[in-house]
Structure formats: C-alpha cells, structure tokens
Motif scaffolding. Structure first.
Motif, PDB file in Angstrom:
ATOM      1  N   LYS A  34       0.830  -1.201   0.000  1.00  0.00           N
ATOM      2  CA  LYS A  34       0.000   0.000   0.000  1.00  0.00           C
ATOM      3  C   LYS A  34       0.870   1.259   0.000  1.00  0.00           C
ATOM      4  CE  LYS A  34      -3.394   2.333   2.932  1.00  0.00           C
ATOM      5  NZ  LYS A  34      -4.172   2.221   4.182  1.00  0.00           N
ATOM      6  N   VAL A  35       1.918   1.240   0.828  1.00  0.00           N
ATOM      7  CA  VAL A  35       2.782   2.400   0.955  1.00  0.00           C
ATOM      8  C   VAL A  35       3.553   2.665  -0.331  1.00  0.00           C
ATOM      9  CG1 VAL A  35       4.875   3.217   2.081  1.00  0.00           C
ATOM     10  CG2 VAL A  35       3.016   2.304   3.464  1.00  0.00           C
ATOM     11  N   LEU A  36       4.038   1.589  -0.954  1.00  0.00           N
ATOM     12  CA  LEU A  36       4.905   1.742  -2.108  1.00  0.00           C
ATOM     13  C   LEU A  36       4.152   1.849  -3.430  1.00  0.00           C
ATOM     14  CD1 LEU A  36       7.700  -0.753  -1.055  1.00  0.00           C
ATOM     15  CD2 LEU A  36       7.675   1.721  -0.789  1.00  0.00           C
ATOM     16  N   LYS A  37       2.821   1.805  -3.352  1.00  0.00           N
ATOM     17  CA  LYS A  37       2.036   1.884  -4.576  1.00  0.00           C
ATOM     18  C   LYS A  37       2.236   3.245  -5.235  1.00  0.00           C
ATOM     19  CE  LYS A  37      -2.495   0.530  -6.241  1.00  0.00           C
ATOM     20  NZ  LYS A  37      -3.805  -0.013  -5.858  1.00  0.00           N
ATOM     21  N   PRO A  38       2.492   3.281  -6.537  1.00  0.00           N
ATOM     22  CA  PRO A  38       2.750   4.564  -7.209  1.00  0.00           C
ATOM     23  C   PRO A  38       1.570   5.520  -7.061  1.00  0.00           C
ATOM     24  CG  PRO A  38       3.304   2.706  -8.639  1.00  0.00           C
ATOM     25  CD  PRO A  38       2.578   2.149  -7.452  1.00  0.00           C
ATOM     26  N   SER A  39       1.877   6.802  -6.939  1.00  0.00           N
ATOM     27  CA  SER A  39       0.837   7.819  -6.829  1.00  0.00           C
ATOM     28  C   SER A  39       0.094   7.958  -8.156  1.00  0.00           C
ATOM     29  CB  SER A  39       1.449   9.159  -6.436  1.00  0.00           C
ATOM     30  OG  SER A  39       0.484  10.182  -6.478  1.00  0.00           O
ATOM     31  N   ARG A  40      -1.178   8.337  -8.059  1.00  0.00           N
ATOM     32  CA  ARG A  40      -1.969   8.581  -9.268  1.00  0.00           C
ATOM     33  C   ARG A  40      -1.621   9.921  -9.894  1.00  0.00           C
ATOM     34  NH1 ARG A  40      -7.764   8.893  -7.358  1.00  0.00           N
ATOM     35  NH2 ARG A  40      -6.769   9.795  -5.511  1.00  0.00           N
ATOM     36  N   PHE A  41      -0.818  10.722  -9.164  1.00  0.00           N
ATOM     37  CA  PHE A  41      -0.575  12.095  -9.595  1.00  0.00           C
ATOM     38  C   PHE A  41       0.904  12.351  -9.848  1.00  0.00           C
ATOM     39  CE2 PHE A  41      -4.361  12.025  -6.918  1.00  0.00           C
ATOM     40  CZ  PHE A  41      -5.286  12.632  -7.743  1.00  0.00           C
ATOM     41  N   GLN A  42       1.156  13.333 -10.702  1.00  0.00           N
ATOM     42  CA  GLN A  42       2.514  13.779 -10.948  1.00  0.00           C
ATOM     43  C   GLN A  42       2.898  14.839  -9.924  1.00  0.00           C
ATOM     44  OE1 GLN A  42       2.610  15.216 -14.960  1.00  0.00           O
ATOM     45  NE2 GLN A  42       2.231  13.196 -15.872  1.00  0.00           N
ATOM     46  N   LEU A  43       4.191  15.105  -9.831  1.00  0.00           N
ATOM     47  CA  LEU A  43       4.680  16.084  -8.871  1.00  0.00           C
ATOM     48  C   LEU A  43       4.068  17.461  -9.117  1.00  0.00           C
ATOM     49  CD1 LEU A  43       6.613  16.101  -6.478  1.00  0.00           C
ATOM     50  CD2 LEU A  43       8.458  16.731  -8.037  1.00  0.00           C
ATOM     51  N   THR A  44       3.843  17.778 -10.387  1.00  0.00           N
ATOM     52  CA  THR A  44       3.294  19.098 -10.723  1.00  0.00           C
ATOM     53  C   THR A  44       1.796  19.215 -10.447  1.00  0.00           C
ATOM     54  OG1 THR A  44       3.127  18.304 -13.009  1.00  0.00           O
ATOM     55  CG2 THR A  44       5.038  19.673 -12.452  1.00  0.00           C
ATOM     56  N   ASP A  45       1.167  18.119 -10.021  1.00  0.00           N
ATOM     57  CA  ASP A  45      -0.247  18.197  -9.630  1.00  0.00           C
ATOM     58  C   ASP A  45      -0.411  18.785  -8.235  1.00  0.00           C
ATOM     59  OD1 ASP A  45      -1.260  17.107 -11.997  1.00  0.00           O
ATOM     60  OD2 ASP A  45      -0.895  15.062 -11.304  1.00  0.00           O
ATOM     61  N   PHE A  46       0.695  18.867  -7.500  1.00  0.00           N
ATOM     62  CA  PHE A  46       0.683  19.449  -6.159  1.00  0.00           C
ATOM     63  C   PHE A  46       1.252  20.859  -6.218  1.00  0.00           C
ATOM     64  CE2 PHE A  46       0.769  14.920  -5.659  1.00  0.00           C
ATOM     65  CZ  PHE A  46       0.020  14.651  -4.524  1.00  0.00           C
ATOM     66  N   LEU A  47       0.940  21.670  -5.217  1.00  0.00           N
ATOM     67  CA  LEU A  47       1.601  22.963  -5.101  1.00  0.00           C
ATOM     68  C   LEU A  47       3.079  22.715  -4.817  1.00  0.00           C
ATOM     69  CD1 LEU A  47      -1.059  24.816  -2.928  1.00  0.00           C
ATOM     70  CD2 LEU A  47      -0.663  25.108  -5.382  1.00  0.00           C
ATOM     71  N   PRO A  48       3.977  23.497  -5.407  1.00  0.00           N
ATOM     72  CA  PRO A  48       5.405  23.233  -5.211  1.00  0.00           C
ATOM     73  C   PRO A  48       5.851  23.459  -3.769  1.00  0.00           C
ATOM     74  CG  PRO A  48       5.066  25.270  -6.435  1.00  0.00           C
ATOM     75  CD  PRO A  48       3.731  24.612  -6.337  1.00  0.00           C
ATOM     76  N   THR A  49       6.823  22.652  -3.357  1.00  0.00           N
ATOM     77  CA  THR A  49       7.373  22.773  -2.000  1.00  0.00           C
ATOM     78  C   THR A  49       8.884  22.997  -2.021  1.00  0.00           C
ATOM     79  OG1 THR A  49       7.765  20.391  -1.752  1.00  0.00           O
ATOM     80  CG2 THR A  49       5.593  21.208  -1.115  1.00  0.00           C
ATOM     81  N   THR A  50       9.528  22.859  -3.177  1.00  0.00           N
ATOM     82  CA  THR A  50      10.977  23.031  -3.298  1.00  0.00           C
ATOM     83  C   THR A  50      11.299  23.872  -4.525  1.00  0.00           C
ATOM     84  OG1 THR A  50      11.269  21.070  -4.695  1.00  0.00           O
ATOM     85  CG2 THR A  50      11.351  20.731  -2.301  1.00  0.00           C
ATOM     86  N   LYS A  51      12.545  24.295  -4.604  1.00  0.00           N
ATOM     87  CA  LYS A  51      12.985  25.081  -5.757  1.00  0.00           C
ATOM     88  C   LYS A  51      12.851  24.268  -7.040  1.00  0.00           C
ATOM     89  CE  LYS A  51      14.984  28.924  -7.231  1.00  0.00           C
ATOM     90  NZ  LYS A  51      14.322  30.239  -7.094  1.00  0.00           N
ATOM     91  N   LYS A  52      13.174  22.971  -6.962  1.00  0.00           N
ATOM     92  CA  LYS A  52      13.066  22.112  -8.134  1.00  0.00           C
ATOM     93  C   LYS A  52      11.622  22.042  -8.628  1.00  0.00           C
ATOM     94  CE  LYS A  52      13.749  17.332  -9.664  1.00  0.00           C
ATOM     95  NZ  LYS A  52      14.186  15.961  -9.270  1.00  0.00           N
ATOM     96  N   GLU A  53      10.677  21.929  -7.713  1.00  0.00           N
ATOM     97  CA  GLU A  53       9.269  21.840  -8.098  1.00  0.00           C
ATOM     98  C   GLU A  53       8.777  23.157  -8.687  1.00  0.00           C
ATOM     99  OE1 GLU A  53       6.891  20.151  -4.857  1.00  0.00           O
ATOM    100  OE2 GLU A  53       8.682  19.072  -4.223  1.00  0.00           O
ATOM    101  N   VAL A  54       9.316  24.265  -8.196  1.00  0.00           N
ATOM    102  CA  VAL A  54       8.976  25.570  -8.778  1.00  0.00           C
ATOM    103  C   VAL A  54       9.480  25.636 -10.219  1.00  0.00           C
ATOM    104  CG1 VAL A  54       9.402  28.063  -8.643  1.00  0.00           C
ATOM    105  CG2 VAL A  54       8.945  26.758  -6.546  1.00  0.00           C
ATOM    106  N   GLU A  55      10.697  25.162 -10.441  1.00  0.00           N
ATOM    107  CA  GLU A  55      11.280  25.184 -11.789  1.00  0.00           C
ATOM    108  C   GLU A  55      10.523  24.276 -12.749  1.00  0.00           C
ATOM    109  OE1 GLU A  55      15.264  24.086 -10.912  1.00  0.00           O
ATOM    110  OE2 GLU A  55      15.853  26.109 -10.243  1.00  0.00           O
ATOM    111  N   LEU A  56       9.986  23.142 -12.215  1.00  0.00           N
ATOM    112  CA  LEU A  56       9.206  22.242 -13.069  1.00  0.00           C
ATOM    113  C   LEU A  56       7.987  22.947 -13.649  1.00  0.00           C
ATOM    114  CD1 LEU A  56       9.284  18.868 -11.061  1.00  0.00           C
ATOM    115  CD2 LEU A  56      10.345  19.335 -13.286  1.00  0.00           C
ATOM    116  N   ARG A  57       7.512  23.956 -12.951  1.00  0.00           N
ATOM    117  CA  ARG A  57       6.364  24.722 -13.442  1.00  0.00           C
ATOM    118  C   ARG A  57       6.794  25.871 -14.352  1.00  0.00           C
ATOM    119  NH1 ARG A  57       1.080  25.062  -9.911  1.00  0.00           N
ATOM    120  NH2 ARG A  57       0.942  22.924  -9.133  1.00  0.00           N
ATOM    121  N   GLY A  58       8.095  26.069 -14.470  1.00  0.00           N
ATOM    122  CA  GLY A  58       8.584  27.148 -15.326  1.00  0.00           C
ATOM    123  C   GLY A  58       8.476  28.521 -14.706  1.00  0.00           C
TER     124      GLY A  58
END
Length: 709
Positions: A34-58
């Motif tokens: 259950k824990v290791l099951k892949p998420s249904r969502f991509q990282l960009t489906d969430f609000l960014p929490t890191t600099k990398k995630e901000v950059e993924l949104r451009g």
C-alpha cells in the motif's frame, strides 16, 4: 536470481511459522504494498514545496510563499492546501513550505527566496500548544499532522517563531498570519501553557496582519491590493483582518460605533476587565453586522475589522471544488500521517456551528451561521473519494462541525441580523431557528444511492437536542424522527458518539449544553430502535472534568449516574483552557464573562486529578483513592452506589421517576406506553437517600423529589 548466490554458509533452519506469525507477515506485506504503490498524480499536480518543483512549473519567482506547521496534504480539510489552491485559482504563483526546520541556518526559510507579494503563515489545523501538550502540560508522544506522527517537527507557537525568522531574513516583505493559532490570539488572551495573559499575537510575531476565520477571501484581497501598489501598512479596510496602528492612524478615528475594550495593561491588573472584554469579543463574533473592536496595547491599538458576510453556497462550493489531489505530497511516500488516515474517506458538507458550547472555538473561527455546500458539490467530492485506490465502499464521515446542522438557519433573517446570542440552541432552541432535517436527509439519500457506496457513516458529533426538539412545524418533527431512525440504522458503525459532556445540569448550563435529561431521552430512543431493528449498537458518550463550575461532588455523581447506565467511560478529557472561549476566560479570571459572578474552577494538578479519577471508578486501583475522596467531601453515601458489597445489598442510584431513562436497572418491558414503577425496595432507598447531603445535580437521586414536594 537468488540473492544468496556466492554464500557458502549453510542455509538457516527456520522454525515453523505459526498462523499468528503468518497473519502478521501478510499484514506487513500488505502495508508495504500500500505504501509503495505509485501515486496517481505527478509532482506538478501538487503545489510546489521546493525550488526544483517551482522550476518544473517554469516559474522564475513566486508571488506568495506559505509556511505551514503541518505536513502538506493536498486536501480540503487542511487549511494550508485550501489557501494555496484559492490563491492559485486567483492566478497567483504560490508554494508551500511544510514544517520548516527552525534551527540552524534557516535554510528552509531561504530555499524559495523572496516572494513578490507576501509570506503567509499557517501554523496548523490544530492550536500548536494543544497539539504538543496534554491538559496536564505534558509533551504528547504523537503529532497527528506530521509524517509517522513525529512530535518534533513543529515549534511551540509556529506563528511567532516562523514570523520572527522571516522578519530577520526579509525585513521588508509583508508577513500575514492565519490559521486557528493566530485567529484565536487576535486580542489579549490567557495562555494556559505559560500561565499568563498575553498580548495580541502580532506584538510577539512582528507580523503585519492577522487573518481570522477561514481566510479565503482575505488572502486574495490582500494579494490584489499589494499587486496594485498598496503598502501592507495601508491595508486597514479589509474585513476580517487585524492590524496594529497608532491612535492617530486609525481610519475614521475612534468613534461611537467602535467597541473599545479595556487595554491589555489594564487586564493584567484586573481580571474582571478581561472577563468583561470577552463578552464583547464573543458577541461581535456571532453577529451578522458586527462592530469594529479596538484594544490598546504597547502604546498602539489592535484593530479588529468586522468579518465578511457569511459565505454563500456558491462561495463554499468554490473552495471545495478546487483541484485537490486529496493526497499527501509525494515527499511523504512510505510514511503515515495519522490525521490524513482519519479523514481521507470523509466529506465535509457545511461550515459554522450555532451550538455556542462554552469550551469550543468553532464559532469564534468559522462563525455561528451555517454555510452549506450544494448537493452537486458534495456528490462531486464523494465521487472523487470512491476513485481512491484504497476505498472499500465505506465513507468514514459525511458531516461537519456538527453532524446535523446542514441547511438550518433563521426563518426570519431580519431577526437574525439583530441577534447577538452566542447560541441558537441554548438555553433553549430559538423559535426562529429552522430545525428541519429534510435537506440533510436528501444529501444522505443521494450519497447512498451511488453504486460505489456500501455505507456512509456519520462520524461528526450529533446534536440530539435538535432531534428531540418539538417544533410547531409538524413536517420538521417528522423529519427529525426519520433522521434519528436513519442515523441509527444506516449510518452508525456499531458505536454512536455523542457529547453530553456532563450529568449535572448546573455544570451543563455553564457549558451551554442541554440538560442530561435529554441524554436519557435520546438513549431511550436509541435503545428502542436497536431493539426494533434487532441491532446491538452502543452509545459512546463524551464527558469533561474540571470545567469551570464543576465540583468534585458533580464528578462523583457523574460516576454513579454513568455506572447505572452501564457505561465504562472511554471518551473523556480534562478541561484544557484554550484561547478565546468563555470557559477559558471563566477559568482564568474566576468570573462568568456574562454575569461577572464569581465561579469556581479546579486549577491545581491535585484538584484536577481529584475530579478526573471519578471517570475511572471501575478500575480496581482507583477504588481506594475514590473512597477516601468521597469521605473527605462528605459524600460517603455514594460509596455503596459505586461499589456493591456482596454481604449487604445496596441500592443503585434512583432517578426522578418522571425523567425519561429513569429506573435503568428494571428490565426493558413495554407496559402499554406507561413507565415502570420502582419496586418497594427502591421506594425505601429513596427515603434513605433523603437523609444524605443535598446534591447539586437535579438529575441525581433524591434531590429532584425534594424539590417537587
């Protein structure tokens, strides 16, 4: 390929696995899957929490950065997610920094840089001090809003700690406080954990503004004003906000329509002033058209602007219809967040509560008037829940702050506009209140008709006084009966939790809760329906000890009354004073804020333990101390009622024969609609009870009869 390749040692001889061991292993494997099951969502489906995630949104720069004391769960039950998604929907670039490390070099506060508009601080869904400490001021072992329940991921008073760090790093960037911690500390308040009266939290946090309440409208208004070139110090007109300013800078000056409280400094020297202040604070929180509140502190004024009007159905729908993933951020993969596990398969259907319980902060934060979601919005969210991979067909809760207030409001709204009662149901249900449960039943029926729903449970607290209320409208009465039966037969998972809170009507009056006689009435209905439906369900009642006005004798009688109802209490708590409740102000000041009459409170650990121990009369190790305490307070007559002596038959507690739910030890038999009469032995015991000290509790044996003579 074998992982043992190249190992020349002989294989270990394993012992035979027992069935229990095998079950445990299977449970662990399932949990890991259950824990290791892949998420249904991509990282960009969430609000960014890191600099990398901000950059993924451009994005090159963020407009608003939110700092949260909770783990980031992208779900409408968690405030930071709601605020973040609201700002996103308004077109702003927003990120969340959940549970930043406040030690060392403050790298978590620097990693996203400087926002274009402002920093927002959301300390968490619970008050941080309630989250960290018990009623006895002991550190809790688990933080339900942190990954794996870790209790070291948030500081005390995150609003103050986070704000001071941000002010040090970015002195010119506006800082806005929100969430329940700041909302309920917007004026002078008693702090139980520091045991002192504290100023408006802006004074300690050095932030620019407080948003009190739920906050969706304010965060967007502030962003729009700042984007249009306004300075944060000039934003003195936004409703439902608090700011500090000098007397000369108060818009329009101090006028006759304002409510001017006793200053913070005056309250430090006179507790009665603090009690007087709170009456006005609560009244303005519960009015349709509130007045501005001002309080002098540190040579400036804390100015509390009146709240926005109650949110419309369309506005509430908009908040819940935002594109939440309804999951924790992927950074928590492999970890369990207890609060999320509790609510992930639940749906909230309204906001606000008109119960006005003295110890509760819901109305101070969400308001007294009910804001309902539409049936369409509720069904849309339920359909999202049923698509979750681990959903098995059972909705854990379809409720709100109170389970059965959906669709209820004043019949004559003009009357509501002039009302400042803190409660619509206490000391009696307002004749202007619409108590029809029909709209709520329609929601239940619509949800239960969905093919994926096996059962929807009601996990929120049920107001049984609304169910028992006899309205002049017979349609409302019939709907209440129908709701009661459907609640018990279709929406209970074997144990229905209700909150009588106490058995003493005198204490219940101070709590703004209905008479315990109403609990008897509801339990009788509950038991009857269970018999008729051949069900074996239980009522699980909540009770509070050491509430202002509660004496040890009240707790001793509570023990006897609940024993005779065959309860071994589980859901109990010692009263914890939290900011901005009537009970807290009474506890601290020693005065009832509305009458200014003196009121007793158990305050020392010894006094509080003396009351709490009566919850657990059934534990063998508690008996000796309880008997000693009953002798000390002159109520040794209760010993025989709590502890039966095999060598001598002692009577059980005798109830008022006219009270519903009385004579509980007589077998349940129908006698043509008449109540069963007590036996001769019980009549004798009633005479014996007349000799004991007078009880504070009209529900308790003997006292009620004496008063009726």
């Amino acid at each position: 390929m074998s992982s043992q390749k190249g190992n020349t040692r002989p294989a270990k001889q394993h012992k035979k696995t027992t069935p229990t061991q095998q079950q445990n292993r299977e449970r662990v494997v399932k949990k890991e899957e259950k824990v290791l099951k892949p998420s249904r969502f991509q990282l960009t489906d969430f609000l960014p929490t890191t600099k990398k995630e901000v950059e993924l949104r451009g994005w090159d720069q963020l407009d608003i950065i939110l700092f949260s004391g909770d783990a980031y769960i992208d779900h409408p039950a968690f405030g930071a997610a709601v605020i973040g998604r609201t700002l996103e929907a308004a077109g702003y670039k927003v990120a969340i920094v959940p549970q930043p490390d406040w030690h060392g070099d403050f790298r978590d506060f620097k990693k996203l840089g400087r926002p274009r508009l402002y920093f927002g601080i959301s300390p968490g869904a619970m008050d941080s001090m309630v989250n960290k400490y018990t009623a006895n001021r002991r550190l809790r072992s688990e933080d339900a809003y942190s990954p794996d329940g870790r209790h070291d991921l948030r500081p005390e008073y995150p609003s103050i700690v986070y704000s001071n760090i941000l002010r040090q790093l970015y002195p010119d960037v506006p800082i806005v406080l929100g969430g329940i911690e700041a909302s309920l500390r917007r004026l002078t308040h008693y702090d139980y954990w520091k045991d002192c009266l504290r100023k408006c939290i802006l004074c300690d946090a050095h932030a620019d503004m407080i948003i009190y309440g739920m906050g969706e409208k304010q965060v967007v208004s502030i962003a729009q004003e700042l984007e249009n070139g306004a300075h944060i110090k000039d934003l003195k007109h936004i409703p439902q906000t608090v700011y500090l300013c000098k007397e000369d800078d108060i818009p329009g000056g101090i006028n006759e329509d304002d409510i001017l409280l006793h200053s913070h400094e005056a309250c430090l020297h006179n507790k009665k002033y603090q009690a007087e202040n709170f009456k006005h604070i609560e009244e303005e929180s519960n009015k349709k058209h509130a007045q501005r509140i001002l309080q002098a502190v540190d040579n400036v004024y804390a100015v509390v602007n009146p709240p926005y009007p109650t949110m419309s159905t369309a506005e509430v729908d908009a908040a819940y219809d935002l594109p939440y993933t309804r999951e924790p951020h992927p950074k928590y993969r492999g970890k369990t967040i207890p609060a999320y596990e509790m609510i992930k398969h639940s749906v909230n259907i309204h906001r606000g509560c008109f119960g006005g319980c003295s110890f509760c902060t819901i109305s101070a934060h969400q308001g007294k008037f009910i804001s309902c979601r539409s049936k369409e919005s509720i069904l849309k969210e339920v359909k999202q829940v049923v698509q979750m991979p681990d959903f098995k067909g059972y909705l854990s809760d379809l409720g709100g702050p109170s389970a059965n207030m959906y669709g209820m409001a004043g019949k004559n709204q003009k009357a509501c506009e002039h009302c400042k009662r803190p409660s619509c149901v206490n000391p009696e249900i307002c004749p202007n209140l619409e108590t029809d449960h029909t709209k709520l039943l329609e929601i239940y029926h619509a949800v239960d008709e969905l093919p994926e729903i096996k059962k929807s449970f009601i996990g929120s607290g049920v107001r049984y006084d609304l169910l028992l209320h006899k309205s002049k409208d017979e349609k409302s009465n019939e709907a209440a009966k129908q709701y009661t039966r459907e609640l018990i037969t279709r929406h209970v998972s074997g144990r229905l939790k209700v909150a009588p809170e106490h058995t003493s009507d005198r204490v219940l009056h101070l709590m703004r809760k209905p008479s315990f006689q109403q609990f008897y009435a509801f339990k009788r209905i509950f038991d009857r329906i269970n018999r008729e439906e051949n069900m074996r369900q239980q009522i699980i009642p909540y009770f509070i000890s050491s509430h202002p006005g509660c004496q040890e004798e009240d707790m001793a009688e509570l023990a006897v009354l609940t024993k005779d109802l065959d309860f071994h209490l589980e859901q109990v708590q010692d009263f914890t004073p939290t900011p901005m409740t009537v009970s807290t102000e009474a506890w601290y000041t020693g005065y009832d804020p509305y009458t200014l009459e003196p009121i007793f409170s158990a305050k020392t650990p010894k006094e509080k333990l003396a009351q709490r121990q009566f919850f657990f009369w059934y534990k063998p190790e508690a008996r000796r101390d309880i008997e000693r305490e009953l002798h000390r307070i002159g109520r040794s007559d209760l010993i025989a009622k709590l502890y039966d002596n095999p060598s001598k038959q002692h009577p059980r507690a005798v109830y008022d024969p006219k009270a519903i739910g009385s004579t509980p030890d007589v077998p349940n038999k129908k006698r043509k609609g008449r109540e069963e009469k007590p036996t001769d032995n019980r009549r004798k015991s009633a005479k014996q009870n007349d000799k004991r000290p007078k009880s504070f509790n009209p529900n308790f044996s003997g006292n009620h009869r004496r008063r009726q003579k």
